[in-house]
Design an enzyme around this catalytic site. Structure first.
Site, PDB file in Angstrom:
ATOM      1  N   SER A   1       0.855  -1.175   0.000  1.00 48.07           N
ATOM      2  CA  SER A   1       0.000   0.000   0.000  1.00 48.07           C
ATOM      3  C   SER A   1       0.896   1.232   0.000  1.00 48.07           C
ATOM      4  O   SER A   1       1.648   1.445   0.955  1.00 48.07           O
ATOM      5  CB  SER A   1      -0.891  -0.046   1.249  1.00 48.07           C
ATOM      6  OG  SER A   1      -1.662   1.124   1.366  1.00 48.07           O
TER       7      SER A   1
ATOM      8  N   LYS B   1      -0.944  -0.850  -4.530  1.00 48.16           N
ATOM      9  CA  LYS B   1      -2.150  -0.067  -4.214  1.00 48.16           C
ATOM     10  C   LYS B   1      -1.721   1.365  -3.949  1.00 48.16           C
ATOM     11  O   LYS B   1      -0.826   1.608  -3.142  1.00 48.16           O
ATOM     12  CB  LYS B   1      -2.821  -0.690  -2.986  1.00 48.16           C
ATOM     13  CG  LYS B   1      -3.745   0.216  -2.175  1.00 48.16           C
ATOM     14  CD  LYS B   1      -4.540  -0.588  -1.162  1.00 48.16           C
ATOM     15  CE  LYS B   1      -4.715   0.136   0.158  1.00 48.16           C
ATOM     16  NZ  LYS B   1      -5.452  -0.676   1.156  1.00 48.16           N
TER      17      LYS B   1
ATOM     18  N   GLY C   1      -4.604  -4.426   5.751  1.00 45.78           N
ATOM     19  CA  GLY C   1      -3.607  -4.250   6.808  1.00 45.78           C
ATOM     20  C   GLY C   1      -3.815  -2.946   7.534  1.00 45.78           C
ATOM     21  O   GLY C   1      -4.471  -2.029   7.026  1.00 45.78           O
TER      22      GLY C   1
ATOM     23  N   LYS D   1     -10.401  -6.973   7.218  1.00 44.35           N
ATOM     24  CA  LYS D   1      -9.438  -6.672   8.286  1.00 44.35           C
ATOM     25  C   LYS D   1     -10.023  -7.198   9.585  1.00 44.35           C
ATOM     26  O   LYS D   1     -11.083  -6.721  10.016  1.00 44.35           O
ATOM     27  CB  LYS D   1      -9.228  -5.166   8.422  1.00 44.35           C
ATOM     28  CG  LYS D   1      -8.509  -4.500   7.273  1.00 44.35           C
ATOM     29  CD  LYS D   1      -8.377  -3.012   7.522  1.00 44.35           C
ATOM     30  CE  LYS D   1      -7.729  -2.330   6.331  1.00 44.35           C
ATOM     31  NZ  LYS D   1      -7.787  -0.860   6.455  1.00 44.35           N
TER      32      LYS D   1
ATOM     33  N   ASP E   1     -13.969  -1.434   2.355  1.00 40.05           N
ATOM     34  CA  ASP E   1     -13.119  -1.653   3.521  1.00 40.05           C
ATOM     35  C   ASP E   1     -13.913  -1.144   4.732  1.00 40.05           C
ATOM     36  O   ASP E   1     -14.637  -1.916   5.392  1.00 40.05           O
ATOM     37  CB  ASP E   1     -11.787  -0.898   3.305  1.00 40.05           C
ATOM     38  CG  ASP E   1     -10.860  -0.856   4.515  1.00 40.05           C
ATOM     39  OD1 ASP E   1     -11.262  -1.282   5.608  1.00 40.05           O
ATOM     40  OD2 ASP E   1      -9.708  -0.376   4.389  1.00 40.05           O
TER      41      ASP E   1
ATOM     42  N   LYS F   1      -2.708   5.070  -2.572  1.00 41.74           N
ATOM     43  CA  LYS F   1      -3.654   5.883  -1.817  1.00 41.74           C
ATOM     44  C   LYS F   1      -3.995   7.098  -2.671  1.00 41.74           C
ATOM     45  O   LYS F   1      -3.092   7.716  -3.274  1.00 41.74           O
ATOM     46  CB  LYS F   1      -3.021   6.324  -0.491  1.00 41.74           C
ATOM     47  CG  LYS F   1      -2.816   5.166   0.489  1.00 41.74           C
ATOM     48  CD  LYS F   1      -4.154   4.649   1.004  1.00 41.74           C
ATOM     49  CE  LYS F   1      -3.947   3.636   2.132  1.00 41.74           C
ATOM     50  NZ  LYS F   1      -5.231   3.168   2.688  1.00 41.74           N
TER      51      LYS F   1
ATOM     52  N   ASP G   1      -6.994   3.246  -3.250  1.00 45.04           N
ATOM     53  CA  ASP G   1      -7.764   3.291  -1.999  1.00 45.04           C
ATOM     54  C   ASP G   1      -7.975   4.746  -1.596  1.00 45.04           C
ATOM     55  O   ASP G   1      -7.011   5.488  -1.367  1.00 45.04           O
ATOM     56  CB  ASP G   1      -6.987   2.552  -0.892  1.00 45.04           C
ATOM     57  CG  ASP G   1      -7.775   2.450   0.410  1.00 45.04           C
ATOM     58  OD1 ASP G   1      -8.927   2.925   0.469  1.00 45.04           O
ATOM     59  OD2 ASP G   1      -7.219   1.878   1.381  1.00 45.04           O
TER      60      ASP G   1
ATOM     61  N   GLU H   1     -11.051   1.088  -3.925  1.00 43.34           N
ATOM     62  CA  GLU H   1     -11.403   0.780  -2.538  1.00 43.34           C
ATOM     63  C   GLU H   1     -12.000   1.997  -1.825  1.00 43.34           C
ATOM     64  O   GLU H   1     -11.401   3.079  -1.829  1.00 43.34           O
ATOM     65  CB  GLU H   1     -10.117   0.314  -1.824  1.00 43.34           C
ATOM     66  CG  GLU H   1     -10.292  -0.129  -0.391  1.00 43.34           C
ATOM     67  CD  GLU H   1      -8.966  -0.645   0.209  1.00 43.34           C
ATOM     68  OE1 GLU H   1      -8.013  -0.927  -0.546  1.00 43.34           O
ATOM     69  OE2 GLU H   1      -8.909  -0.758   1.444  1.00 43.34           O
TER      70      GLU H   1
HETATM   71  O1  OSB Z   1      -7.351   1.686   4.336  1.00 43.51           O
HETATM   72  O2  OSB Z   1      -6.236  -0.052   4.012  1.00 43.51           O
HETATM   73  C1  OSB Z   1      -6.379   1.001   4.612  1.00 43.51           C
HETATM   74  C2  OSB Z   1      -3.403   1.573   6.965  1.00 43.51           C
HETATM   75  C3  OSB Z   1      -4.029   2.181   8.024  1.00 43.51           C
HETATM   76  C4  OSB Z   1      -5.378   2.435   7.945  1.00 43.51           C
HETATM   77  C5  OSB Z   1      -6.109   2.074   6.810  1.00 43.51           C
HETATM   78  C6  OSB Z   1      -5.490   1.449   5.745  1.00 43.51           C
HETATM   79  C7  OSB Z   1      -4.098   1.222   5.813  1.00 43.51           C
HETATM   80  C8  OSB Z   1      -3.327   0.662   4.721  1.00 43.51           C
HETATM   81  C9  OSB Z   1      -2.024  -0.004   5.097  1.00 43.51           C
HETATM   82  O3  OSB Z   1      -3.618   0.773   3.561  1.00 43.51           O
HETATM   83  C10 OSB Z   1      -1.939  -1.410   4.652  1.00 43.51           C
HETATM   84  C11 OSB Z   1      -0.773  -2.125   5.324  1.00 43.51           C
HETATM   85  O4  OSB Z   1      -0.834  -2.413   6.549  1.00 43.51           O
HETATM   86  O5  OSB Z   1       0.187  -2.435   4.623  1.00 43.51           O
HETATM   87 MG    MG Z   2      -8.504   0.678   2.863  1.00 41.53          MG
END
Ligand code: OSB
Ligand code: MG
Length: 373
Positions: free
Chosen positions: A136, A162, A292, A264, A240, A164, A190, A215
């Protein structure tokens, strides 16, 4: 088992690079760890994925610690024969706080499965010895910096990237990454709820870039909005934040609000509810993947076990330790090609390194004993 004592501690793990999302920027992962001890010497570890501030969801680290200490552990101390499947029912009268509940359920799972000599992966129904993983990638300071970061992760072997996104950082970075790295790259985005239905036409512009999924573009409560967007776009919508239980998952699928689900365990109250979401999704032909929360090695070990279930057909956000931290509370997880091995030891299959644990511990270490009577 009979719960005899528990311990809560916060560890502070500096991130190797700041992680910026539409929700804010993180430079250090403060993680809440729960250790449970059984009357017959059982020991287990859980991780609470609540963050410092209630931005991803309503839970936050200090609030979760208080809920665990004040309400969850006392409810579990009262259970004479505590089984992992009995944790959620014993806590069901306490509303909300899924991340706090997931942490104590994980600790009990670890303790009980260790005592039985079974791995979490086997207990959950895992079918794979290793799982494909992605990374991510946070919002970068510049497009050049983004391309460098993506290049480094692709070279490391990750199966999926992925990105952001947020308003002002969406079509252009996605176009550039697709153009630079080609159509073979599995690419997703995401938004962490940064858009609203007024942005639907703009988001539909993402269809040009062959994304495997988009996402959580909208508010967690907006199932209808997501369903309307899904009808407009070719890119599959993945939820999510919106999915907090197997019942939510069934409702979202029925409403056609998503065609893919990010699972998650913390968000849904634990690994056992996570498995139920997997089952609901699988019964409906909906692919799932393991999300994650920048977990320590403890949480990532358990996430690897979950991701070994058959319906986890897309690469998870379970990256190698080096992508997150220089030093962790467990031995480092490393990439093997585009995958990470699923721990096959008893319980979650890993345990904290006591020296690293003590070095990384900040703030108070609170011991919670069973009330004697
Ligand atoms: O939206 O997936 C998410 C981390 C903290 C809060 C929300 C998200 C995330 C990540 C990190 O995208 C994913 C990872 O732990 O590698
Ligand atoms: Mg997410």
């Amino acid at each position: 088992m009979k719960l005899a004592a528990a311990e809560l501690r916060t560890v502070a793990l500096p991130l190797v690079t700041p992680f910026r999302t539409s929700l804010g920027t993180q430079t250090v992962r403060n993680a809440l760890l729960v250790r449970v001890l059984g009357a017959d010497g059982e020991e287990g570890w859980g991780e609470c994925v609540a963050e410092d501030e209630p931005t991803y969801c309503s839970e936050y680290l200090e609030g979760a610690a208080e809920v665990i200490r004040r309400f969850l552990l006392p409810a579990l101390f009262a259970v004479p024969n505590l089984d992992p499947a009995g944790v959620a029912p014993a806590l069901a009268h306490l509303r909300g706080h899924p991340m706090a509940k997931a942490a104590v359920e994980m600790a009990v799972l670890d303790a009980v499965l260790r005592a039985r000599g079974t791995s979490l992966a086997v207990h959950l129904g895992g079918v794979r010895p290793s799982v494909r993983v992605g990374v991510s990638v946070g919002i970068a300071g510049s497009l050049d910096e983004l391309l460098d970061t993506v290049d480094r992760h692709i070279s490391a072997g990750y199966a999926r990237i992925k990105l952001k996104i947020e308003p002002g950082w969406d079509l252009e970075p996605v176009r550039l990454v697709r153009e630079t790295f080609g159509t073979a790259l599995m690419l997703t985005v995401d938004a962490n709820t940064a858009y609203s239905p007024a942005d639907a036409r703009h988001l539909a512009g993402l269809d040009a870039y062959g994304l495997a999924l988009l996402e959580q573009p909208y508010d967690p409560d907006d199932l209808h909005g997501h369903a309307e967007l899904a009808a407009k776009m070719d890119t599959p919508i993945c939820l999510d934040e919106s999915i907090t239980s197997a019942r939510d998952a069934a409702a979202a699928i029925r409403a056609r609000a998503c065609s893919i689900i990010n699972i998650k365990p913390g968000r849904v109250g634990g690994y056992l509810e996570a498995r139920r979401i997997h089952d609901v999704a699988q019964a409906n032909g909906v692919p799932v993947w393991c999300g994650g929360m920048l977990e320590t090695g403890l949480g990532r070990a358990a996430n690897l076990a979950l991701a070994a279930l058959p319906g986890f057909t897309l690469p998870g956000d379970i990256s190698a330790t080096a992508r997150y931290y220089d030093s962790d509370v467990t031995a480092a997880f490393e990439l093997d090609g585009d995958s990470i091995g699923v721990p096959d030891g008893q319980g979650i299959g890993v345990a904290p390194d006591r020296v690293a644990l003590d070095r990384l511990t900040v703030g108070s270490l609170r011991r919670v004993g069973r009330p004697s009577r």
